[in-house]
Scaffold this motif. Structure first.
Motif, short mmCIF file in Angstrom:
data_model
loop_
_atom_site.label_atom_id
_atom_site.label_comp_id
_atom_site.label_asym_id
_atom_site.label_seq_id
_atom_site.Cartn_x
_atom_site.Cartn_y
_atom_site.Cartn_z
N LEU A 320 0.82 -1.21 0.00
CA LEU A 320 0.00 0.00 0.00
C LEU A 320 0.85 1.26 0.00
CD1 LEU A 320 -2.94 -0.86 2.45
CD2 LEU A 320 -3.06 -0.56 -0.02
N LYS A 321 1.97 1.22 0.73
CA LYS A 321 2.83 2.40 0.81
C LYS A 321 3.32 2.81 -0.57
CE LYS A 321 4.74 5.55 3.36
NZ LYS A 321 3.91 6.54 4.07
N GLN A 322 3.59 1.84 -1.42
CA GLN A 322 4.06 2.13 -2.77
C GLN A 322 2.98 2.79 -3.63
OE1 GLN A 322 5.57 -1.50 -4.50
NE2 GLN A 322 6.71 -2.04 -2.64
N LEU A 592 1.01 -1.11 15.74
CA LEU A 592 0.82 0.31 15.49
C LEU A 592 -0.58 0.56 14.96
CD1 LEU A 592 4.21 1.21 13.74
CD2 LEU A 592 3.56 1.58 16.12
N SER A 593 -1.11 1.73 15.27
CA SER A 593 -2.42 2.13 14.77
C SER A 593 -2.25 2.72 13.38
CB SER A 593 -3.05 3.16 15.72
OG SER A 593 -4.31 3.58 15.24
N LEU A 594 -2.59 1.93 12.35
CA LEU A 594 -2.37 2.33 10.96
C LEU A 594 -3.68 2.25 10.18
CD1 LEU A 594 0.83 0.18 10.29
CD2 LEU A 594 0.79 2.65 10.65
N ALA A 595 -3.94 3.25 9.37
CA ALA A 595 -5.11 3.22 8.51
C ALA A 595 -4.80 3.97 7.23
CB ALA A 595 -6.32 3.84 9.20
N ALA A 596 -5.34 3.48 6.12
CA ALA A 596 -5.26 4.17 4.84
C ALA A 596 -6.60 4.83 4.57
CB ALA A 596 -4.93 3.18 3.72
N VAL A 597 -6.57 6.11 4.20
CA VAL A 597 -7.79 6.88 3.96
C VAL A 597 -7.65 7.62 2.63
CG1 VAL A 597 -9.41 8.59 4.87
CG2 VAL A 597 -8.02 7.22 6.46
#
Length: 624
Positions: A320-322, A592-597
């Protein structure tokens, strides 16, 4: 029930946005095929994937499915792993649930600072002795059906919450003192309601975030009993209730529920919040919950454009980071998450109708502290972090959330369990266990050590944790039969039948430790490792609690009585020392608290405390 699509793609395509999504979906599936092939999918698996993709539009274009989702309005599309279990906030036992969208309490929490803030109450006054709190409601509050929301509703809510005939998780956090007394809640006048406490109670303001429910709708169900003698309230507002009958006070009301597919929330036209110019909030007209069944499916839907946000599982992070820029989204990192992940045994030694809840042989193992400590030493948490969490986490050592001011780190004398199979074997040997000629662990009576481990299916992280624990414990000669279950089935095992052996679970956590009182009080509704029968359940015979278990419960009571923050910390520090010594829960990893928005969602202020949507009332959807 409406016809479901194969992978849960239910968002209608519209205009330019639809063509944009179609283009990226085509690219996505080509990339996904190569990605899956790299993870061991053979040619046959890729053929199945292609068939699913070709079937996708057929389910996604059902006019019947979109009966209430066809308008081109500001809409936020999210996902959830399972169907809601209830539409009744008092009876809810699971998270996530629908109530953060649909109901509010007298107070709330600022998602940035964690401070207690006004909600339905615009203000409150606390007496000098700390035993009386008077809340003043906002003027003109209304329910989603337009009826006035008054102090009568507040008093009614707490009458229900404190009713011993109604099983609820919320009551435990209001118990005060060694006798477990509850506040008295009374109306002062048309806008003021008074909480009278037997003694000062530090968590009271956070506790009054409890959702207020409508007296004009629900009172008859509380006052009327069914054939079994229990209040009809226990079966009121189940998920079979038509959404229009669920009367709410939060930013949204229920618009539609299709089991197994989606929940649609519609903007509550009577919600009290307005912006500085007097415009009614929230600005987003609809929230759609896609019921996806698994975190993998949620990930696929997000990448293909079907969701506006997704919790970022560690295994998906790099991919996702890419794609942040190309996919027009941002991955937010809120730091250590509030929640906990843990493995635990059923320590309940009681029987029901003469039958032990847990096989007595296994129960003896589980209730041996040395056995539990050996299991903890036998779990390779660093490998969990590296392989499952992709390095995005740390070893968890406490039931209290890391962001909480009451969290005590290992440096303060909290016991930890580094991976040490030799130490595990020493503890097992000292407890009388041994390896037989085939390398299998047996107890002092020659019984093979074998148990069933359950968790909720569809949660990829927990399923992966379970698979590794099974492997880790095999190295100790223990056979673990790993069995993921549907979430609702899992909840029923843990809270109703009480017949289970070992489990992987998590709790949402919070800043105020007393929010976990329902876990640590002896008769707490979430005292899952040694649960007592609920009010409407068949009673247990021979239930008992260990001395350390009673001490933790006493400490939680004392900590709630203590107003001084330093003294409270010391009390909670001892609870953390006890939980790590006696291991009612074997804590694993704090992720870790991670979310994609999507970047089309404007106004996001992401934190571990509030997530991406704590300020949903002011968020807006920009046009693509």
């Amino acid at each position: 029930m409406a016809q479901p699509s194969i992978l849960g793609w239910h968002v209608p395509w519209q205009g330019v946005r639809g063509w944009f999504r179609l283009y990226w979906m085509s690219r996505f599936w080509l990339q996904m095929a190569w990605w899956l092939r790299g993870r061991g999918w053979g040619r046959g698996g890729l053929v199945v994937l292609l068939i699913l993709v070709l079937m996708l539009p057929l389910g996604g274009c059902s006019l019947e499915q979109f009966a209430k989702a066809e308008a081109n309005i500001p809409r936020l599309v999210l996902s959830t792993l399972s169907d809601p279990k209830t539409f009744n906030p008092i009876l809810s036992q699971e998270s996530p649930n629908i109530f953060s969208w649909t109901f509010e309490g007298l107070t709330g929490t600022d998602g940035l600072t964690g401070d207690v803030i006004p909600a339905l109450a615009e203000s409150w006054d606390i007496s000098e002795d700390g035993k009386t709190i008077v809340f003043t409601l906002r003027e003109g509050l209304r329910w989603s059906d337009g009826a006035p929301l008054t102090v009568e509703d507040v008093v009614f809510t707490y009458e229900v919450l404190f009713n011993s005939d109604i099983p609820t998780n919320g009551r435990d956090s209001f118990r005060i003192g060694t006798q477990g007394l509850l506040p008295t809640v009374t109306a002062v006048d048309d806008r003021r309601v008074q909480f009278s406490l037997p003694e000062p109670f530090a968590p009271i303001l956070r506790n009054t975030e409890t959702e207020i429910i409508p007296a004009h709708i629900l009172r008859p169900s509380v006052e009327t009993t069914g054939a079994d003698g229990t209040p009809l309230f226990l079966s009121t507002w189940g998920t079979d209730t038509p959404p229009a009958q669920i009367i709410t006070n939060g930013p949204y009301r229920l618009g539609q529920y299709i089991p197994g597919e989606r929940v649609i929330f519609e903007r509550n036209p009577y919600y009290w919040k307005q912006d500085g110019a007097g415009n009614p909030q929230p600005f987003i007209e609809q929230i759609v919950w896609q019921i996806v069944g698994s975190t993998d499916t949620a990930f696929l839907q997000f990448r293909s454009g079907g969701l506006d946000s997704v919790g970022v599982q560690p295994s998906f992070f790099s991919l996702l980071k890419q794609e942040e820029d190309r996919g027009n989204f941002t991955i937010y990192n809120g730091g250590p998450d509030l929640g906990t992940n843990f493995f635990f045994f059923n320590l309940n030694q009681a029987s029901r109708n003469g039958k032990p809840l847990v096989d007595p042989i296994r129960s003896r193992w589980f209730n041996d502290v040395a056995f539990r400590q050996a299991i903890s030493y036998g779990i390779d948490r660093e490998t969990l972090i590296n392989n499952i969490f992709q390095g995005l986490g740390a070893v968890q050592t406490s039931p209290i959330s890391v962001p909480s001011p009451f969290f005590a780190p290992p440096e303060m004398g909290i016991r930890t369990y580094d991976y040490n199979p030799e130490k595990a074997q020493e503890l097992l040997t000292s407890a009388g266990f041994s390896l037989d000629s085939s390398g299998q662990l047996v107890d002092p009576d020659g019984n093979r050590v074998r148990f069933t481990l359950i968790t909720n299916s569809g949660n990829r992280i927990r399923e992966s944790i379970g698979a590794q624990i099974k492997t880790d414990l095999e190295r100790l000669g223990i056979q673990v039969d790993f069995q993921p279950l549907a979430f609702n089935v899992l909840v029923d095992r843990l809270t109703d039948s009480l017949e289970w052996e070992a489990c992987i679970l998590g709790l949402t956590g919070g800043l105020e430790p007393n929010g976990g009182a329902n876990v640590w009080l002896l008769d707490g509704a979430l005292h899952a490792f040694n649960q007592q029968a609920g009010p409407s359940q068949t009673p247990l015979e021979g239930w008992q609690a260990a001395d350390w278990e009673r001490r933790i419960a006493d400490l939680y009571i004392q900590a709630a009585q203590e107003i001084d923050e330093e003294s409270r910390f010391e009390l909670y520090q001892e609870t953390q020392q006890l939980t790590q010594e006696y291991l009612p829960f074997i804590y694993l990893i704090n992720n870790l608290s991670l979310a994609a928005v999507r970047n089309t969602v404007e106004g996001v202020q992401y934190t571990a405390i509030g997530g991406a949507f704590w300020n949903i009332y002011e968020l807006q959807i920009a046009e693509e």
